[in-house]
Design a protein around this motif. Structure first.
Motif, PDB file in Angstrom:
ATOM      1  N   LEU A 115      32.903 -12.747 -33.563  1.00  0.00           N
ATOM      2  CA  LEU A 115      32.803 -11.331 -33.227  1.00  0.00           C
ATOM      3  C   LEU A 115      34.180 -10.692 -33.352  1.00  0.00           C
ATOM      4  O   LEU A 115      35.119 -11.108 -32.676  1.00  0.00           O
ATOM      5  CB  LEU A 115      32.279 -11.182 -31.796  1.00  0.00           C
ATOM      6  N   THR A 116      34.304  -9.716 -34.242  1.00  0.00           N
ATOM      7  CA  THR A 116      35.607  -9.080 -34.465  1.00  0.00           C
ATOM      8  C   THR A 116      35.633  -7.603 -34.097  1.00  0.00           C
ATOM      9  O   THR A 116      36.701  -7.011 -34.062  1.00  0.00           O
ATOM     10  CB  THR A 116      36.029  -9.222 -35.949  1.00  0.00           C
ATOM     11  N   ASP A 117      34.471  -7.004 -33.827  1.00  0.00           N
ATOM     12  CA  ASP A 117      34.418  -5.588 -33.476  1.00  0.00           C
ATOM     13  C   ASP A 117      35.268  -5.345 -32.234  1.00  0.00           C
ATOM     14  O   ASP A 117      34.993  -5.906 -31.168  1.00  0.00           O
ATOM     15  CB  ASP A 117      32.962  -5.183 -33.226  1.00  0.00           C
ATOM     16  N   PRO A 118      36.323  -4.524 -32.343  1.00  0.00           N
ATOM     17  CA  PRO A 118      37.236  -4.323 -31.208  1.00  0.00           C
ATOM     18  C   PRO A 118      36.552  -3.782 -29.952  1.00  0.00           C
ATOM     19  O   PRO A 118      36.881  -4.189 -28.843  1.00  0.00           O
ATOM     20  CB  PRO A 118      38.270  -3.329 -31.730  1.00  0.00           C
ATOM     21  N   GLU A 119      35.612  -2.858 -30.133  1.00  0.00           N
ATOM     22  CA  GLU A 119      34.928  -2.289 -28.967  1.00  0.00           C
ATOM     23  C   GLU A 119      34.086  -3.359 -28.266  1.00  0.00           C
ATOM     24  O   GLU A 119      34.108  -3.476 -27.043  1.00  0.00           O
ATOM     25  CB  GLU A 119      34.053  -1.119 -29.399  1.00  0.00           C
ATOM     26  N   ALA A 120      33.348  -4.142 -29.047  1.00  0.00           N
ATOM     27  CA  ALA A 120      32.528  -5.211 -28.462  1.00  0.00           C
ATOM     28  C   ALA A 120      33.417  -6.269 -27.807  1.00  0.00           C
ATOM     29  O   ALA A 120      33.128  -6.743 -26.706  1.00  0.00           O
ATOM     30  CB  ALA A 120      31.652  -5.849 -29.534  1.00  0.00           C
ATOM     31  N   ARG A 121      34.505  -6.645 -28.461  1.00  0.00           N
ATOM     32  CA  ARG A 121      35.413  -7.643 -27.877  1.00  0.00           C
ATOM     33  C   ARG A 121      36.011  -7.132 -26.565  1.00  0.00           C
ATOM     34  O   ARG A 121      36.253  -7.904 -25.649  1.00  0.00           O
ATOM     35  CB  ARG A 121      36.510  -8.023 -28.860  1.00  0.00           C
ATOM     36  N   GLU A 129      27.988 -13.573 -32.408  1.00  0.00           N
ATOM     37  CA  GLU A 129      26.770 -12.777 -32.239  1.00  0.00           C
ATOM     38  C   GLU A 129      25.571 -13.603 -32.702  1.00  0.00           C
ATOM     39  O   GLU A 129      25.601 -14.233 -33.757  1.00  0.00           O
ATOM     40  CB  GLU A 129      26.862 -11.502 -33.072  1.00  0.00           C
TER      41      GLU A 129
END
Length: 80
Positions: A33-39, A53
């Motif tokens: 997982l690389t999405d900054p908001e999700a991280r 994910e």
């Protein structure tokens, strides 16, 4: 530790895939997982930890098939 392949939602058995270990745990193989908001929503990520994910249908099917939880088959590829 040894792994036993449980299934994947990919047709070729690629990621994400789920494995059972001989230690009574599970291993998820997938794209990090690389999405900054999700991280940013993750809690207490320690050094050496990552997040992967996983589609809901993979977990539902593995619960049904491996753990005996009743429910409809979601078509998870089984490549044992």
């Amino acid at each position: 530790m040894r792994l036993r392949f449980l299934g994947s939602t990919s047709e070729a058995g690629a990621c994400p895939s789920l494995y059972e270990t001989d230690r009574g745990t599970f291993v998820v193989q997938g794209v990090t997982l690389t999405d900054p908001e999700a991280r940013g929503d993750l809690r207490h990520v320690l050094d050496g930890e990552s997040a992967v994910e996983v589609p809901r249908e993979l977990l539902v099917e593995i619960a049904r098939r491996v753990l005996g939880v009743p429910g409809p088959s979601a078509g998870v590829a089984d490549h044992e």
